[in-house]
Design a protein around this motif. Structure first.
Motif, mmCIF file in Angstrom:
data_model
loop_
_atom_site.group_PDB
_atom_site.id
_atom_site.type_symbol
_atom_site.label_atom_id
_atom_site.label_comp_id
_atom_site.label_asym_id
_atom_site.label_seq_id
_atom_site.Cartn_x
_atom_site.Cartn_y
_atom_site.Cartn_z
ATOM 1 N N PHE B 368 7.727 18.437 38.315
ATOM 2 C CA PHE B 368 9.120 18.029 38.212
ATOM 3 C C PHE B 368 9.579 18.135 36.770
ATOM 4 N N ARG B 369 10.837 18.471 36.606
ATOM 5 C CA ARG B 369 11.385 18.580 35.266
ATOM 6 C C ARG B 369 12.043 17.268 34.864
ATOM 7 N N TYR B 370 12.296 17.133 33.583
ATOM 8 C CA TYR B 370 12.980 15.945 33.082
ATOM 9 C C TYR B 370 14.450 15.987 33.500
ATOM 10 N N ASN B 371 14.946 14.858 33.955
ATOM 11 C CA ASN B 371 16.381 14.714 34.177
ATOM 12 C C ASN B 371 17.006 14.171 32.909
ATOM 13 N N SER B 522 4.665 20.287 46.473
ATOM 14 C CA SER B 522 5.160 21.558 46.989
ATOM 15 C C SER B 522 6.603 21.843 46.593
ATOM 16 N N VAL B 523 7.255 20.921 45.888
ATOM 17 C CA VAL B 523 8.628 21.181 45.457
ATOM 18 C C VAL B 523 8.732 20.952 43.953
ATOM 19 N N THR B 524 9.778 21.499 43.366
ATOM 20 C CA THR B 524 9.980 21.304 41.936
ATOM 21 C C THR B 524 11.160 20.382 41.657
ATOM 22 N N ALA B 525 11.949 20.086 42.654
ATOM 23 C CA ALA B 525 13.069 19.154 42.477
ATOM 24 C C ALA B 525 12.878 18.014 43.462
ATOM 25 N N ILE B 526 12.692 16.841 42.922
ATOM 26 C CA ILE B 526 12.409 15.680 43.768
ATOM 27 C C ILE B 526 13.573 15.411 44.723
ATOM 28 N N GLU B 527 14.764 15.833 44.315
ATOM 29 C CA GLU B 527 15.942 15.581 45.145
ATOM 30 C C GLU B 527 15.819 16.233 46.516
ATOM 31 N N GLN B 528 15.012 17.314 46.585
ATOM 32 C CA GLN B 528 14.837 18.000 47.871
ATOM 33 C C GLN B 528 14.129 17.117 48.900
ATOM 34 N N LEU B 529 13.440 16.105 48.415
ATOM 35 C CA LEU B 529 12.663 15.257 49.324
ATOM 36 C C LEU B 529 13.364 13.942 49.629
ATOM 37 N N MET B 530 14.620 13.843 49.239
ATOM 38 C CA MET B 530 15.334 12.587 49.445
ATOM 39 C C MET B 530 16.221 12.654 50.689
ATOM 40 N N TYR B 531 16.248 11.566 51.416
ATOM 41 C CA TYR B 531 17.208 11.399 52.494
ATOM 42 C C TYR B 531 18.312 10.476 51.984
#
Lengths: 282, 710
Positions: B368-371, B522-531
């Protein structure tokens, strides 16, 4: 009150040592018909039926046998032929009772319909056996231990088919096929020739337990690759994840296991295109 | 005999201090430092805290009577006003040994917790047993759960505003506490008549004192393998320029260290975690005239966590990190019956959502990258009193701009989620109080709130292992409409107070982590895993309080409902939130037996938390599979606990005032669940599953000595 402290002390005594436990009985248990059905290319269908068990009942062979469904009417059809399956005990499998066919054999690319009728309920599902594929090649590679090798298979993957693969190996001393516990290409992103390293996870009771994921020189190994469709892939991906993390502790688990069996059933009815290869480890 | 004094302007004269004028404004640090100073004189109780303040204030919050809260049962030897907040209405602890608090159905990350104006990310030590605030330094606390005025923003559910060292010492004061579990020492002093300063430190030593003792007492050795320690340090100063100008600074650093030998017999062991807050802030205030004053804040706050756990024979190393730089300016103008406050704030924040490494040589790790984002707000509010009506009307405009994500990896390709994104939020706030007579009032409030960055829980037990999620193109800002109303009345010459409040909250864009542990890799943006989903909470709070006398205390009862609705959870159907509490009771009683002996007790009862647990099992594909009922359909056993405390004020020796305290936490040894875990096991012809609850805090007696040297 003559002595208000008596009431307080009485309350405390009642509460001391109060250890709550989980109340399993008020959990809204509903009976479900658990279906595990498979039709492989070139083979007759096999269906295992059981009922789910309330958590208040322990996991042992008696409970499992009690929950086996032996009086269901199970029908499989391919659109033209309809066959009512017969049944028998199958001690090699849990649950240990199988419904099997003798007429309809699985063919790649064909759709099969399943109907289970039991006690006034009926559950239905359908599946399609994926199109045929080939094992392109098998790679045997050395490890840091002279007598052991790693094994890889290369499969030609067609991305458009949205198929994934379950891969098994059976060493000559083992009685059963042992799965490499990963559903290969489960996100359907791969295309073209793909190499996949085999890492079987034998149990303590398997003869090859000490070898683990490696293969001994001189061993004869049967490789079995099963192509499955996207619905089946999702089911086994969820199931693999469930068992790998043991459904455990505190990681938030939101998704229930997917299923292609409608209520009041649960489970999977799936077709698979199968390719096998026998090799000698050198 | 009792006197209540109210002031609008004070001329402050004290030995060693310059004569200074203080404007009495409800919102300024200077004013409250005087107004909330409590002096106890035999037979005469002079308190700046007007007993009608809860009836007369416009907001749905309260100024905490800190000296009174310090008399509550000291938990493990530490009397902690912040912890005592959990006995207030509408606020509840998440579970036993949990640092999380929930206000009126809100999430844990929705509380704005301030230390002298600087945000504090994690407010507790040792899984919630102690707060990060040193009780010797706390001079003022304000708790706002409704009618939050426009000057506060960035969090949805509550404001807990703690102020240290606003009462400058008249002489050098040395205070401390020596207990079985932890000790603390603080020094307050001054140099000349303009400069005053403080320094304080606390540290625990559980593994050296308590654990060997528990072993000798025959406690389960597994329990004694667990280790919980903390320390924190505080320092700061005030400098009065003598022209109505004051400069102050504060520094805080705290660290928690925890080691849990085993949590689940099947697969989870060897957790070792360290985490802590870091706060540095400066404030400059100036009183221009009787009508006009200003206050500037410059703050840095940071939080980081390093955790290692062994899970299914794999070591996982987990890190989170957050740094925020904040500037805020407030301007207050008094005009007749109007108290007008306006201001602005801006901050720059950089956060690492989470990093997990595992495998040999960290072969598998999240990427994950820094926000990074800048945010700002401007606000204006007017508190206007006319006759029996007190209105507080305000508007806050919040701005948020997410900068392009930052990564140190060259081969990382930015996705649409990582691109810059801006949001604007308008937050109207209104609260009103109508005095029905001189002893009773009704209050109404409504407000809109926005929250642009969240902490989403990854692991649902007491450790603060959470993912930082900033608003982006896929995770929109969370927002809340909050409506509240209540009736407040004092009885029997203000000895007693009753209130009944009702609230309704409507949340939008709440977040839940929607993946599994492996998905993080498996993802690089944590937002993809949010509901994302909605939430509703409503309920009623009843309070009965006795303010004075030999016996004082209160009882709060909350009847509440708390729902969530996410498209991707529970088939889109509404479900009860994990922190749904149908019934929540807290009761406190303090009894001054004699001037030297004091006894107090607290009792809490709360309906158990909601969680997912299986209700049946079956075998498929040679694996034991657990079948779950609806989402959060399982209710944990109810939580209840009684703590008692006995304090003896020792005769003064030299210039030392001191007291001995004996406290018993969890008097009747209730086994309140810390976590519930489940696991399955499959081997050839050998299947098993396990569901078990873990308990962490048994009955915990403690003795401590507190001293105060002037």
């Amino acid at each position: 009150m003559r002595n208000p402290y008596i009431l307080l002390i009485g309350m405390l005594i009642l509460l001391v040592g109060c250890y709550p436990d989980i109340d399993y009985t008020s959990r809204g248990y509903t009976e479900k018909i658990i279906v595990e059905g498979i039709i492989e290319s070139g083979k007759y269908p096999k269906i295992y039926l059981s009922l789910n068990v309330p958590l208040s009942e322990s996991v042992d062979s008696t409970t499992i046998r009690d929950k086996v469904i032996r009086d269901a009417k199970v029908t499989v059809s391919d659109g033209n032929v309809k066959e009512i399956l017969t049944s028998k005990w199958d001690v090699e499998h849990f649950p240990p009772y199988v419904y099997f066919g003798t007429e309809i054999k699985g063919q790649t690319g064909k759709t099969y319909h399943l109907k289970v009728e039991k006690g006034g309920y009926s559950v239905e599902s359908q599946t399609t056996i994926p199109l045929d594929f080939q094992i392109d090649s098998v790679y045997i590679e050395p490890t840091s231990i002279d007598s052991l090798r790693t094994l890889s298979v290369a499969i030609k993957v067609n991305k458009d088919r949205k198929n994934a693969y379950r891969i098994y190996t059976k060493k000559s001393k083992d009685k059963r096929y042992i799965e490499t516990p990963i559903v290969f290409n489960s996100d359907f992103s791969l295309d073209g020739l793909q190499k996949f390293t085999l890492s079987p996870l034998p149990n303590k009771n398997d003869s090859s337990f000490t070898e683990g994921k490696y293969f001994a020189i001189g061993d004869v190994v049967d490789i079995k690759v099963m192509a499955i469709d996207s619905t089946t892939t999702q089911f086994f991906k969820d199931l693999t994840m469930f068992s790998v993390i043991a459904g455990n502790i505190s990681i938030n688990e939101i998704k229930p296991l997917s299923s292609n069996i409608a209520e009041p059933g649960f489970g999977i009815w799936y077709g698979c295109a199968v390719q096998t290869k026998k090799i000698i480890i050198r | 005999m009792r006197y209540f004094l109210t002031f609008s302007m004070l001329l402050f004269c004290a030995i060693g201090f310059a004569q200074t004028k203080y404007q009495v404004l409800k919102d300024t640090t200077d004013s409250s430092s005087i107004v909330h100073k409590v002096q106890e004189i035999p037979e005469i109780e002079v308190s700046s805290k007007n007993p009608l303040s809860n009836i007369k204030s416009s907001s749905g919050g309260v100024f905490i009577d800190v000296p009174k809260l310090k008399k509550l049962p000291s938990i493990l030897g530490d009397s902690d006003p912040f912890k005592a907040l959990q006995y207030m209405g509408g606020i509840s602890q998440a579970s036993d040994a949990s640092a999380n608090i929930h206000v009126r159905g809100g999430e844990n990350d929705q509380n704005l917790i301030l230390l002298n104006g600087s945000p504090v990310e994690n407010p507790t030590h040792i899984l919630g047993l102690f707060s990060v605030f040193n009780p010797d330094l706390i001079d003022q606390m304000q708790y706002l759960k409704a009618g939050i005025p426009a000057e506060y923003g960035g969090r949805l559910s509550s404001v807990i505003d703690v102020k240290n060292f606003i009462n400058p010492p008249f002489s050098t004061e040395l205070s401390g506490n020596i207990g079985l579990i932890a000790s603390r020492l603080s020094l307050k002093s001054h140099i000349g008549n303009r400069f005053s300063y403080y320094a304080a430190a606390r540290a625990s030593y559980i593994q050296y004192v308590v654990m060997p003792l528990l072993l000798k007492l025959g406690v389960d050795p597994q329990l004694t393998q667990n280790s919980f320690e903390y320390y924190d340090i505080n320092a700061g100063f005030n400098y009065y320029f003598g022209t109505g100008t004051k400069l102050s600074a504060h520094y805080y650093k705290g660290q928690d260290m925890i080691q849990i030998a085993e949590l689940s017999q099947f697969s989870f062991e060897g957790n070792s975690s360290r985490w802590g807050n870091h706060v540095l802030g400066m404030q400059l205030s100036h009183v221009f005239s009787n009508q006009f004053s200003m206050l500037h804040h410059l703050n840095f706050s940071g939080f980081d966590l390093n955790s290692t756990m062994n899970w299914l024979a794999n070591d996982y190393r987990i890190n989170t990190d957050k740094k925020a730089y904040n500037y805020k300016a407030d301007f207050i103008y008094l005009a007749g019956n109007h108290n007008i406050k306006t201001g602005l704030e801006t901050s720059f924040e950089k956060q690492l959502p989470i990093t997990i490494r595992t495998g040999s040589n960290d072969s598998l790790q999240t990427n994950f990258r820094y926000n990074q984002f800048v945010s700002g707000a401007v606000y204006l509010r007017d508190e206007w009193e006319t006759g029996p009506l007190l209105l507080n009307v305000g508007i806050r405009t919040s701005l948020y701009h997410k900068l392009q994500a930052y990564t140190s990896s060259d081969d990382y390709e930015l996705s649409a989620i990582d691109k810059a994104k801006s949001f604007l939020g308008l937050e109207p706030r209104l609260s009103a109080r109508l005095m029905l007579d001189d002893k009773s009032s009704v209050k109404l409030s409504a407000g809109k709130h926005y929250q642009y960055n969240n902490r989403v829980q990854l692991i649902n037990f007491g450790l603060p292992i959470e993912i930082f999620v900033a608003a982006s193109s896929v995770t929109r800002p969370s927002s809340l409409w909050h409506f509240s109303g209540g009736y407040f009345r004092s009885l029997y010459d203000n000895h007693w107070e009753i209130s009944a409040e009702a609230y309704y909250k409507s949340f939008s864009n709440l977040l839940e982590y929607g993946g599994t542990l492996s998905d993080l890799f498996s993802v690089t943006a944590i937002e993809q895993l949010m509901y994302a989903g909605k939430g509703y909470a409503y309920g009623t709070e009843l309070m009965l309080r006795k303010n004075f006398g030999k016996i004082a205390g209160w009882i709060n009862y909350t009847l509440g409902w708390n729902y969530r609705q996410f498209d991707d959870i529970n088939d889109g159907k509404r479900y009860l939130a994990s922190n749904d509490r149908r019934h929540d009771v807290s009761a406190i009683v303090m009894y001054n037996i004699t001037p030297r002996w004091n006894v107090s007790a607290t009792f809490v009862y709360a309906t158990g938390n909601r969680l997912n647990l299986p209700r049946s099992w079956y075998i498929i594909d040679d694996k034991v599979v657990l079948e779950f009922s609806g989402y959060n359909a399982f209710k944990m056993p109810d939580y209840h606990r009684l703590d008692v405390s006995l304090t003896y004020k020792l005769p003064q020796w030299q210039n030392i005032d001191s007291e001995l305290n004996l406290s018993i936490y969890n008097l009747y040894n209730r086994a309140n669940p810390f976590e519930v875990h489940y696991s399955t096991k499959t081997e050839e012809n050998n299947y098993d599953y396990k569901i078990a609850m873990t308990y962490l805090t048994p009955i915990l007696p403690s003795i401590s000595w507190t001293f105060h040297l002037k």
